[in-house]
Design a protein around this motif. Structure first.
Motif, PDB file in Angstrom:
ATOM      1  N   ILE A   1     -11.103  17.980 -19.215  1.00  0.00           N
ATOM      2  CA  ILE A   1     -10.058  17.719 -20.201  1.00  0.00           C
ATOM      3  C   ILE A   1      -8.797  17.351 -19.422  1.00  0.00           C
ATOM      4  N   SER A   2      -8.396  16.113 -19.504  1.00  0.00           N
ATOM      5  CA  SER A   2      -7.297  15.621 -18.671  1.00  0.00           C
ATOM      6  C   SER A   2      -5.936  16.105 -19.184  1.00  0.00           C
ATOM      7  N   VAL A   3      -5.087  16.530 -18.255  1.00  0.00           N
ATOM      8  CA  VAL A   3      -3.678  16.780 -18.560  1.00  0.00           C
ATOM      9  C   VAL A   3      -2.934  15.501 -18.197  1.00  0.00           C
ATOM     10  N   LEU A   4      -2.568  14.723 -19.192  1.00  0.00           N
ATOM     11  CA  LEU A   4      -2.007  13.393 -18.958  1.00  0.00           C
ATOM     12  C   LEU A   4      -0.564  13.421 -18.493  1.00  0.00           C
ATOM     13  N   ASP A   5       0.200  14.396 -18.953  1.00  0.00           N
ATOM     14  CA  ASP A   5       1.627  14.418 -18.626  1.00  0.00           C
ATOM     15  C   ASP A   5       2.197  15.777 -18.994  1.00  0.00           C
ATOM     16  N   HIS A   6       3.367  16.047 -18.477  1.00  0.00           N
ATOM     17  CA  HIS A   6       4.166  17.202 -18.879  1.00  0.00           C
ATOM     18  C   HIS A   6       5.564  16.661 -19.166  1.00  0.00           C
ATOM     19  N   VAL A   7       6.008  16.823 -20.385  1.00  0.00           N
ATOM     20  CA  VAL A   7       7.308  16.307 -20.807  1.00  0.00           C
ATOM     21  C   VAL A   7       8.231  17.484 -21.095  1.00  0.00           C
ATOM     22  N   ILE A   8       9.384  17.484 -20.439  1.00  0.00           N
ATOM     23  CA  ILE A   8      10.379  18.532 -20.681  1.00  0.00           C
ATOM     24  C   ILE A   8      11.478  17.963 -21.568  1.00  0.00           C
ATOM     25  N   ILE A   9      11.765  18.686 -22.645  1.00  0.00           N
ATOM     26  CA  ILE A   9      12.752  18.253 -23.630  1.00  0.00           C
ATOM     27  C   ILE A   9      14.097  18.914 -23.366  1.00  0.00           C
ATOM     28  N   GLY A  10      15.146  18.107 -23.316  1.00  0.00           N
ATOM     29  CA  GLY A  10      16.509  18.631 -23.230  1.00  0.00           C
ATOM     30  C   GLY A  10      17.262  18.291 -24.497  1.00  0.00           C
ATOM     31  N   ASP A  11      18.562  18.249 -24.427  1.00  0.00           N
ATOM     32  CA  ASP A  11      19.378  17.921 -25.592  1.00  0.00           C
ATOM     33  C   ASP A  11      19.529  16.404 -25.688  1.00  0.00           C
ATOM     34  N   GLY A  12      18.609  15.781 -26.444  1.00  0.00           N
ATOM     35  CA  GLY A  12      18.655  14.343 -26.619  1.00  0.00           C
ATOM     36  C   GLY A  12      18.103  13.549 -25.446  1.00  0.00           C
ATOM     37  N   LYS A  13      17.471  14.207 -24.501  1.00  0.00           N
ATOM     38  CA  LYS A  13      16.887  13.517 -23.349  1.00  0.00           C
ATOM     39  C   LYS A  13      15.637  14.262 -22.904  1.00  0.00           C
ATOM     40  N   TYR A  14      14.859  13.619 -22.043  1.00  0.00           N
ATOM     41  CA  TYR A  14      13.616  14.236 -21.597  1.00  0.00           C
ATOM     42  C   TYR A  14      13.293  13.778 -20.179  1.00  0.00           C
ATOM     43  N   VAL A  15      12.378  14.515 -19.555  1.00  0.00           N
ATOM     44  CA  VAL A  15      11.843  14.130 -18.251  1.00  0.00           C
ATOM     45  C   VAL A  15      10.327  14.161 -18.352  1.00  0.00           C
ATOM     46  N   SER A  16       9.698  13.079 -17.917  1.00  0.00           N
ATOM     47  CA  SER A  16       8.243  12.990 -17.872  1.00  0.00           C
ATOM     48  C   SER A  16       7.784  13.153 -16.430  1.00  0.00           C
ATOM     49  N   PHE A  17       6.863  14.103 -16.197  1.00  0.00           N
ATOM     50  CA  PHE A  17       6.327  14.288 -14.856  1.00  0.00           C
ATOM     51  C   PHE A  17       5.611  13.028 -14.386  1.00  0.00           C
ATOM     52  N   LYS A  18       4.962  12.325 -15.329  1.00  0.00           N
ATOM     53  CA  LYS A  18       4.213  11.110 -14.989  1.00  0.00           C
ATOM     54  C   LYS A  18       5.183  10.007 -14.541  1.00  0.00           C
ATOM     55  N   GLU A  19       6.246   9.821 -15.310  1.00  0.00           N
ATOM     56  CA  GLU A  19       7.221   8.786 -14.965  1.00  0.00           C
ATOM     57  C   GLU A  19       7.923   9.075 -13.653  1.00  0.00           C
ATOM     58  N   LYS A  20       8.141  10.356 -13.364  1.00  0.00           N
ATOM     59  CA  LYS A  20       8.847  10.735 -12.137  1.00  0.00           C
ATOM     60  C   LYS A  20       7.915  10.797 -10.925  1.00  0.00           C
ATOM     61  N   GLY A  21       6.613  10.593 -11.142  1.00  0.00           N
ATOM     62  CA  GLY A  21       5.665  10.643 -10.033  1.00  0.00           C
ATOM     63  C   GLY A  21       5.381  12.047  -9.541  1.00  0.00           C
ATOM     64  N   ILE A  22       5.682  13.049 -10.357  1.00  0.00           N
ATOM     65  CA  ILE A  22       5.436  14.429  -9.959  1.00  0.00           C
ATOM     66  C   ILE A  22       3.951  14.742 -10.040  1.00  0.00           C
ATOM     67  N   ILE A  23       3.276  14.112 -11.010  1.00  0.00           N
ATOM     68  CA  ILE A  23       1.823  14.292 -11.131  1.00  0.00           C
ATOM     69  C   ILE A  23       1.172  12.901 -11.161  1.00  0.00           C
TER      70      ILE A  23
END
Length: 229
Positions: free
Chosen positions: A207-229
């Motif tokens: 079962i693939s974990v495709l991404d981890h997205v962290i939600i802030g106040d009106g913004k977010y960080v994607s682990f996939k976009e940042k190359g963390i995973i």
């Protein structure tokens, strides 16, 4: 109608009273203060309801009211527990409506899609919520499951809790989402370590974990976009 309420209502022209304005022009025509005034219903002897609504918005802002407890709100001048419960209930209904997954299952094509689906519900939470978006083979959202609420760490977010949900819904893959109540979505070392642990567990179960997205106040960080995973 009490004399206090009568005095409050007489201070505004008929066409400007929130209830009458809503009936005549629709809910969308009301300001945030006017909507809040309807929930409050009455003000105080020296503060009519529309002034009380404006005071609350100035003190907490709408985002603050989205995360406050009835007990805390009831301590504010002029707000008893009954009014506080009514306000919090009204705001919670709005949050649930904005986060409701539509009958047509959304398709997650990018981290932005995942963030926009979850952000309306999570951005104002006072505690960290860890949520799994459970996806089909076509990346449609089958369900979303809250795995934990509280400080994010490996003891609270255990692989068995996450993948039990994935298996129950026959998910092909998952996207991890959680919020940072501070409003800053920058990943911590704990976030990164936990994500890698869950990815490894997913590999064993296919079962693939495709991404981890962290939600802030009106913004977010994607682990996939940042190359963390």
């Amino acid at each position: 109608m009490s004399s206090e309420k009568t005095l409050m209502m007489k201070e505004l022209p008929q066409t400007e009273r929130p209830r009458e304005k809503m009936l005549a022009k629709g809910a969308y025509s009301l300001s945030e203060a006017e909507l809040l005034a309807i929930l409050l219903r009455t003000g105080m002897k020296n503060m009519p309801v529309h002034r009380l609504a404006e005071y609350l918005l100035a003190k907490y802002d709408l985002s603050g009211l989205g995360s406050i407890s009835p007990q805390e709100l009831s301590k504010t001048l002029g707000i008893g527990l009954v009014k506080a419960v009514t306000v919090v209930a009204g705001i919670e209904l709005g949050k649930r409506l904005s986060s409701k997954v539509p009958d047509v299952r959304p398709v997650i094509r990018s981290p932005k899609d995942a963030a926009e689906l979850i952000m309306p519900n999570l951005r104002y939470e006072a505690k960290e919520h860890f949520i799994a978006l459970l996806l089909s083979t076509k990346n449609q959202v089958i369900a979303r499951s809250t795995i934990s609420i509280g400080s994010l760490n490996a003891s609270i977010v255990h692989p068995r809790e996450l993948f039990r949900e994935a298996i129950t819904h026959s998910a092909a893959s998952v996207i991890l989402v959680h919020n940072h109540p501070s409003g800053d979505p920058t990943p911590s070392q704990e976030d990164i370590a936990l994500t890698k642990k869950l990815i490894e567990a997913g590999l064993l179960l296919d079962i693939s974990v495709l991404d981890h997205v962290i939600i802030g106040d009106g913004k977010y960080v994607s682990f996939k976009e940042k190359g963390i995973i």
